[in-house]
Structures are given as structure tokens and as C-alpha cells.
Write a protein that holds these residues in place. Structure first.
Motif, PDB file in Angstrom:
ATOM      1  N   UNK A 353      16.987 -18.584  16.123  1.00  0.00           N
ATOM      2  CA  UNK A 353      17.662 -18.844  14.844  1.00  0.00           C
ATOM      3  C   UNK A 353      19.105 -18.365  14.946  1.00  0.00           C
ATOM      4  N   UNK A 354      19.824 -18.860  15.956  1.00  0.00           N
ATOM      5  CA  UNK A 354      21.221 -18.486  16.096  1.00  0.00           C
ATOM      6  C   UNK A 354      21.992 -18.918  14.850  1.00  0.00           C
ATOM      7  N   UNK A 371      13.154 -26.314   5.973  1.00  0.00           N
ATOM      8  CA  UNK A 371      14.243 -26.321   6.939  1.00  0.00           C
ATOM      9  C   UNK A 371      15.169 -25.163   6.560  1.00  0.00           C
ATOM     10  N   UNK A 372      15.419 -24.298   7.515  1.00  0.00           N
ATOM     11  CA  UNK A 372      16.323 -23.173   7.332  1.00  0.00           C
ATOM     12  C   UNK A 372      17.526 -23.348   8.252  1.00  0.00           C
ATOM     13  N   UNK A 373      18.461 -22.437   8.115  1.00  0.00           N
ATOM     14  CA  UNK A 373      19.586 -22.367   9.041  1.00  0.00           C
ATOM     15  C   UNK A 373      19.767 -20.907   9.415  1.00  0.00           C
ATOM     16  N   UNK A 374      19.942 -20.648  10.712  1.00  0.00           N
ATOM     17  CA  UNK A 374      20.136 -19.278  11.155  1.00  0.00           C
ATOM     18  C   UNK A 374      21.349 -18.655  10.480  1.00  0.00           C
ATOM     19  N   UNK A 375      21.207 -17.406  10.059  1.00  0.00           N
ATOM     20  CA  UNK A 375      22.280 -16.676   9.377  1.00  0.00           C
ATOM     21  C   UNK A 375      22.878 -15.638  10.325  1.00  0.00           C
ATOM     22  N   UNK A 376      24.097 -15.185  10.053  1.00  0.00           N
ATOM     23  CA  UNK A 376      24.735 -14.211  10.956  1.00  0.00           C
ATOM     24  C   UNK A 376      23.898 -12.959  11.180  1.00  0.00           C
ATOM     25  N   UNK A 377      23.108 -12.564  10.188  1.00  0.00           N
ATOM     26  CA  UNK A 377      22.283 -11.375  10.335  1.00  0.00           C
ATOM     27  C   UNK A 377      21.293 -11.465  11.472  1.00  0.00           C
ATOM     28  N   UNK A 378      20.881 -12.678  11.838  1.00  0.00           N
ATOM     29  CA  UNK A 378      19.905 -12.814  12.927  1.00  0.00           C
ATOM     30  C   UNK A 378      20.478 -12.313  14.245  1.00  0.00           C
ATOM     31  N   UNK A 383      17.712 -10.429  17.441  1.00  0.00           N
ATOM     32  CA  UNK A 383      17.934 -11.161  18.691  1.00  0.00           C
ATOM     33  C   UNK A 383      17.996 -12.663  18.438  1.00  0.00           C
ATOM     34  N   UNK A 384      18.619 -13.052  17.303  1.00  0.00           N
ATOM     35  CA  UNK A 384      18.776 -14.465  16.984  1.00  0.00           C
ATOM     36  C   UNK A 384      17.470 -15.174  16.741  1.00  0.00           C
ATOM     37  N   UNK A 449      18.284 -11.623   5.470  1.00  0.00           N
ATOM     38  CA  UNK A 449      19.583 -12.074   5.948  1.00  0.00           C
ATOM     39  C   UNK A 449      19.587 -12.657   7.344  1.00  0.00           C
ATOM     40  N   UNK A 450      18.401 -13.054   7.866  1.00  0.00           N
ATOM     41  CA  UNK A 450      18.393 -13.639   9.202  1.00  0.00           C
ATOM     42  C   UNK A 450      18.316 -15.166   9.164  1.00  0.00           C
ATOM     43  N   UNK A 451      18.118 -15.734   7.975  1.00  0.00           N
ATOM     44  CA  UNK A 451      18.128 -17.193   7.817  1.00  0.00           C
ATOM     45  C   UNK A 451      18.418 -17.510   6.367  1.00  0.00           C
ATOM     46  N   UNK A 452      18.815 -18.753   6.112  1.00  0.00           N
ATOM     47  CA  UNK A 452      19.019 -19.210   4.733  1.00  0.00           C
ATOM     48  C   UNK A 452      18.287 -20.526   4.530  1.00  0.00           C
TER      49      UNK A 452
END
Length: 465
Positions: A353-354, A371-378, A383-384, A449-452
Motif C-alpha cells: 500500500x505504497x 478500493x483504497x489508496x495507500x496513504x503516507x502513513x503506510x 512497511x508500505x 493513517x495507512x490508507x484512505x
């Protein structure tokens, strides 16, 4: 494990400290809502996570997603990163179904324009995509062609005429791991795989016709070409018997080799060897070949689904939104204590989830997928990585005792879900009651905060083996 052994360190993130057990090299962390804790504590998954934290060369912490449940060696939902020089590689951290993963296809059609044809489409997809335990495909490949596929993955299938170059842009790693070496895959594994390309298998594998029920992030949805009411098709399968045999072969090898490297593990299912050992390199090359087979498999199934769509709906093309792996180990660069380091990241029942990357999270039949999108926190925290699905809360055996497949089929069709299944027992194993609440699982990784969230999908047609 007792609740008193766990401490909360942030919203939805919990830790089992190194002091829990003397052999732990790093803490063990997992994501969960407070409501999930009782269920998570009810099986061996957290003890398995602690076992992972004892492995040589592990970096940071052993990690698990909110869909965590008991698995082989590693818990399903597990993520672990290892130093390339001091660390190990473990088949238990990848799983038997190498590169089990999900692909999402988007149409240009809305539910209103095709609703009446959904049952016919479900029947035609079920006819075109062979499914079920041990079922092979009418399309078979020679051992020479199979070697090419094991080295070349999805791009090789496109060269064979089963797709378009544009498909490859939207597949994790472009659908191929270049380190794959087909010579490290046994003849037995190859023989099991020759007629299984383009087949679904059984268990929790499926093809599902869905409509987009809600859009949460218009900008991200726009980048992915998604809109409310749109018909999309999701497929979930992996490397079939070939991947299973690769795992079986190398688990046997590593169980014999560990003593020579002075490695002891608290659970023999965690058998491992140094990554740079001859056995480690050979398994990594074979595992990568298995991953390539799985991407090729989903590429050929995409071609079959396109044939079904064209037959029932006409010429409207199906576009690959994204294809993501669940069970895989990859060399990646992550920041650890302020330094960029190359690490071997194992993900088992977890997805990459980069930041900015699409993440596809299937639910269970009759419920939603996301469907999610990787968030900067990941990139800072996991480890993404993100969850890979709802996660089981009930064994397949228990589900079959509690649910009648025929009744479940009637219930699904009553809410407008067309069902095609080869086995009523198999259908019962995958009943929604057997899984955690997908909304709560997704909500946990979003809150952390690892995905939205980008979009919610609901099924209108289900095809299972």
C-alpha cells in the motif's frame, strides 16, 4: 494471550513488547479496533506474531493487519521485514498460494444500462473461467511455454495474445519479478501448473460482478477511472497447484537446512534460511516464478472474462484498474531510524500500500468490497502495507456446519446477487458470517493513517468453484 500482555500505542495500533518473551528480537504490533480484540485473542494468531518477532534479522517489529487470523507459521495478515545480510526468508511468511491476489476490471457501463443482463453475464463468466478443486483449462501450455511464463509473467501472456500492453501498466511490478528462475521450480510443480493457467480454483477464490455503491474520494476515483453506479469486475486467485508445490518443496528443503545454519525457531512451521544462502536464493527465485505464474493466471482469466463480456454485453472494453499481490516477498527500500535500507518484506494476507497506490480489499459474498489508496502513513508505520480483506473469524469446517449453501444462495439471490457455484459446501465455507466486518477492518486501517477510502463496491453477481 491475555489482554494484559498488550498495550495500545496509538489509534487502532497495539503492541506486544519485547519483554513478553525472552526470545523476541523486536516488538510485535497489530492493527485492530477495540471491538476486534476479543476475537483476535481467541485464536493463536498473536502467539504466531510473537514467534515471527524471534526470527533472525527482523527489522523494526513483526506486524499484523486487522484481518489477522491463524495461519501456517506466520499469521494471515502478517508483515515482516528482514535485513538482507543478517535476515532470513521463510515460506511461512508468504504462504502456500504464492501471489494469491486481486485484480479489478472496470467497464464503461452503469448498473442501469446492464442490470437485466447480469445473470447471463454471470453464467457466461462461469462457463469461460474454469473453477473448482483440481479443475484444469481447455487451454494448455507446453513445458517450454510454461518455463517462458514462469520467467516472464503477465507480459509473456500479453505476448501470447492474451491481453494488451496497457494492462501491464496497472499491475504491481508490471506483472513480473525479474529474479524468477524456472529451473528452481520442480518438474512436479510444473506438471501441476501446465493446465491450470486461466483457472480460478476453489476456497475463497472468486470472480465477482460489482457496482460502485459510493465514492469517498472523487480525485482518487477519477485517477482510477471509477464512478458511482459503474459496473466493475473483481477476480481473486493465485498460483494454484504450482505455487502450492513450490512451497511444499522448499519447506522440506528448509526444515533440513536450518540446523546447518544454526537457526532454531519456536514453531517448525517458521522454517527459514539466511536470505543469501544457496537455499534462500533458490527459494526466492522459485517463489518469484510462482508469483509470475499467478500474474499470468490472472491475465489469462482477464482475457476469458473479456470474452464473456463481449459475448453478452458487446464490445465495451474492460480496463485493468489494478492488480495487487497478497502473498509475496519482495526487496524494497524503506526508511529505518532515518536511514534508507533495502529490506526483504514478507507479506502474507497483506497487500502493498505504497503512498498513492490503489489497494483492492475484497469483502465476502453479499457484503461490500473497497478500493483504497495507500496513504503516507503506510511508509512510516507499516512497511508500505495494508490489510488484504475482511479476514476469517470462523473456520471453513465451522461455517459448513452453521450455514447451508443452498439457503445462502437463495438469500443472496433475494438481495439481487446472481450466484454461480460448483459446490454448495464451498459456497457455505465462504458465507459472510464466516468473516469479520469488512467495514470495521477497512475503517481501522483508514483511522490508522495507512490508507484512505476511495470507493465502496457491492456484488451483483458471484462466480465460485
Amino acid at each position: 494471550m491475555k489482554r494484559s500482555s498488550i498495550r495500545q500505542i496509538s489509534c487502532g495500533l497495539w503492541e506486544i513488547p519485547r519483554s513478553y518473551r525472552s526470545d523476541m528480537r523486536v516488538p510485535a504490533r497489530f492493527y485492530a479496533s477495540a471491538a476486534m480484540l476479543e476475537q483476535i485473542l481467541s485464536d493463536r494468531s498473536l502467539e504466531q506474531l510473537v514467534n515471527v518477532a524471534t526470527l533472525p534479522g527482523i527489522v523494526g517489529f513483526a506486524l499484523a493487519m486487522p484481518d489477522i487470523h491463524e495461519g501456517y507459521g506466520f499469521p494471515i495478515g502478517g508483515v515482516a521485514a528482514f535485513d538482507l545480510d543478517a535476515g532470513v526468508i521463510s515460506p511461512g511468511g508468504i504462504g502456500y498460494d504464492i501471489n494469491c491476489g486481486v485484480r479489478l476490471l472496470a467497464t464503461r457501463s452503469s448498473i442501469e444500462s446492464v442490470r437485466e443482463k447480469i445473470p447471463d453475464l454471470a453464467k457466461e463468466i462461469y462457463r469461460q473461467v474454469p473453477s473448482g478443486v483440481g479443475h484444469g483449462n481447455r487451454l494448455t501450455f507446453s513445458l517450454k511455454q510454461l518455463d517462458q511464463i514462469l520467467r516472464g509473467g503477465a507480459p509473456r501472456m500479453v505476448e501470447f495474445g492474451y491481453g494488451e500492453p496497457e494492462d501491464l501498466v496497472h499491475i504491481e511490478s508490471g506483472g513480473v519479478l525479474d529474479v524468477a528462475d524456472s529451473s528452481k521450480v520442480s518438474q512436479h510443480a510444473k506438471q501441476r501448473g501446465c493446465d491450470q493457467l486461466g483457472t480460478l480454483g476453489a476456497g475463497n477464490h472468486f470472480v465477482e460482478i460489482e457496482r460502485i455503491d459510493a465514492i469517498f474520494d472523487q480525485e482518487a476515483a477519477g485517477r482510477m477511472g471509477l464512478f458511482e453506479g459503474q459496473i466493475v469486475i473483481q477476480l481473486h486467485t493465485g498460483s494454484r497447484g504450482l505455487g502450492h508445490q513450490i512451497a511444499t518443496d522448499y519447506i522440506r528443503v528448509m526444515n533440513r537446512a536450518m540446523q546447518a545454519y544454526g537457526i532454531t525457531v519456536p514453531d517448525r512451521e517458521l522454517c527459514c534460511v539466511p536470505f543469501h544462502s544457496s537455499e534462500g536464493k533458490e527459494y526466492f527465485s522459485a517463489m518469484s516464478a510462482g508469483a509470475n505464474f499467478a500474474w499470468a493466471n490472472r491475465q489469462l482469466i482477464t482475457w476469458e472474462i473479456r470474452q464473456a463480456w463481449k459475448s453478452v454485453m458487446g464490445g465495451d472494453p474492460l480496463r485493468v484498474v489494478y492488480d495487487i499481490a497478497h502473498n509475496i516477498a519482495k526487496i524494497e527500500t524503506h526508511e529505518i531510524d532515518g536511514q534508507r535500507r533495502q529490506l526483504l518484506v514478507h507479506r502474507k494476507g497483506a497487500t502493498r500500500a505504497f503512498s498513492g497506490q490503489p489497494v483492492i480489499i475484497p469483502g465476502s459474498m453479499g457484503t461490500a468490497s473497497f478500493v483504497l489508496e495507500g496513504a503516507p502513513g503506510s511508509m512510516r508505520e507499516s512497511f508500505g502495507s495494508s490489510c488484504h480483506g475482511a479476514g476469517r473469524r470462523m473456520s471453513r469446517t465451522k461455517a459448513k456446519h452453521m450455514v447451508q449453501g443452498s439457503q445462502l444462495r437463495q438469500e443472496l439471490e433475494a438481495i439481487g446477487v446472481s450466484v454461480q457455484a460448483g459446490s454448495m459446501q464451498g459456497l457455505a465455507e465462504e458465507a459472510p458470517a464466516a468473516y469479520k466486518d469488512i467495514g470495521e477492518v477497512v475503517g481501522t486501517v483508514v483511522s490508522a493513517g495507512i490508507a484512505k477510502k476511495v470507493a465502496k463496491l457491492v456484488p451483483v453477481g458471484v462466480m465460485k468453484g
